[in-house]
Design an enzyme around this catalytic site. Structure first.
Site, PDB file in Angstrom:
ATOM      1  CG  HIS A  97     -30.250  53.639 -39.815  1.00 21.30           C
ATOM      2  ND1 HIS A  97     -30.973  52.604 -40.225  1.00 21.30           N
ATOM      3  CD2 HIS A  97     -30.913  54.394 -39.109  1.00 21.30           C
ATOM      4  CE1 HIS A  97     -32.259  52.937 -40.202  1.00 21.30           C
ATOM      5  NE2 HIS A  97     -32.371  54.164 -39.273  1.00 21.30           N
ATOM      6  CD  GLU A 145     -28.668  50.074 -41.594  1.00 20.09           C
ATOM      7  OE1 GLU A 145     -27.829  50.238 -40.429  1.00 20.09           O
ATOM      8  OE2 GLU A 145     -29.626  50.529 -41.825  1.00 20.09           O
ATOM      9  CB  CYS A 154     -33.131  52.574 -36.341  1.00 20.80           C
ATOM     10  SG  CYS A 154     -34.088  54.077 -36.544  1.00 20.80           S
TER      11      CYS A 154
END
Ligand code: GLN
Length: 189
Positions: free
Chosen positions: A170, A172, A79
């Protein structure tokens, strides 16, 4: 043991550390440029690219990050981290680290869709990756050395150039650590 750093100036830092640890390697929060010598690969997290750039300059990280990449150490930008890696940003005169040959558009999915999830096919990673986009950028075009790994509605959202990897989303924030694992494999090889 392989050590992967997460640039710890701003953004989604603990989430990346957790994801890295899940893949069985050590995750280290990087707050000083000297720590770059201790790690084998680096993640530039999501957050806000202009804020992160300001902090990179404030803590004298800029040249150290470029050198880290030029020495062949793998970097994964997610990002805002993807924006930091690009060598062209639409509407801005200056890019940041300029380590990847690609033109990016910030907030490419519009205000109406600040955040959303989408199932993506990511080349060599997953056929069904649940990707979370938050005020995400997209990659408008890439140079000849950049391999496109994923697209969403005709926009490029993940790519690789040698030892550099990036995603507009994202990876994660869910329990699916396959893209992090792919980066860990890049670091190990
Ligand atoms: N829109 C942000 C930027 O331009 C990136 C958003 C994110 O990292 N989740 O930096």
């Amino acid at each position: 043991m392989v050590k992967i750093g997460v640039l710890g100036l701003q953004g989604a830092i603990p989430e990346h550390i957790r994801s890295v640890q899940t893949t069985g390697v050590e995750g280290i929060i990087i707050k000083r440029k000297e720590q770059l010598d201790e790690i084998d690969g680096l993640i530039l997290p999501g957050g806000e690219s202009t804020t992160m750039r300001r902090l990179i300059d404030k803590y004298d990280f800029f040249d150290a990050l470029v050198t880290f990449g030029n020495r062949g150490k793998p970097i994964f930008g997610t990002c805002a981290g993807l924006i930091l890696l690009a060598n062209q940003i639409i509407g801005q005169d200056h890019a940041h680290l300029s380590l990847m040959d690609m033109k990016v558009e910030r907030n490419a999915f519009g205000r109406q869709r600040e955040s959303f999830e989408a199932e993506l096919e990511i080349k060599n990673v997953a056929e069904d990756f649940e990707a979370i986009f938050i005020r995400a950028p997209s990659i408008e075009s890439v140079g000849p050395d950049v391999e496109v790994l994923a697209t969403y509605h005709d926009k490029i959202v993940a790519a690789r150039q040698g030892h550099y990897l990036c995603s507009a989303f994202h990876p994660e924030l869910t329990d699916d650590h396959r893209l992090t694992e792919y980066f860990v494999k890049m670091v190990k090889s």
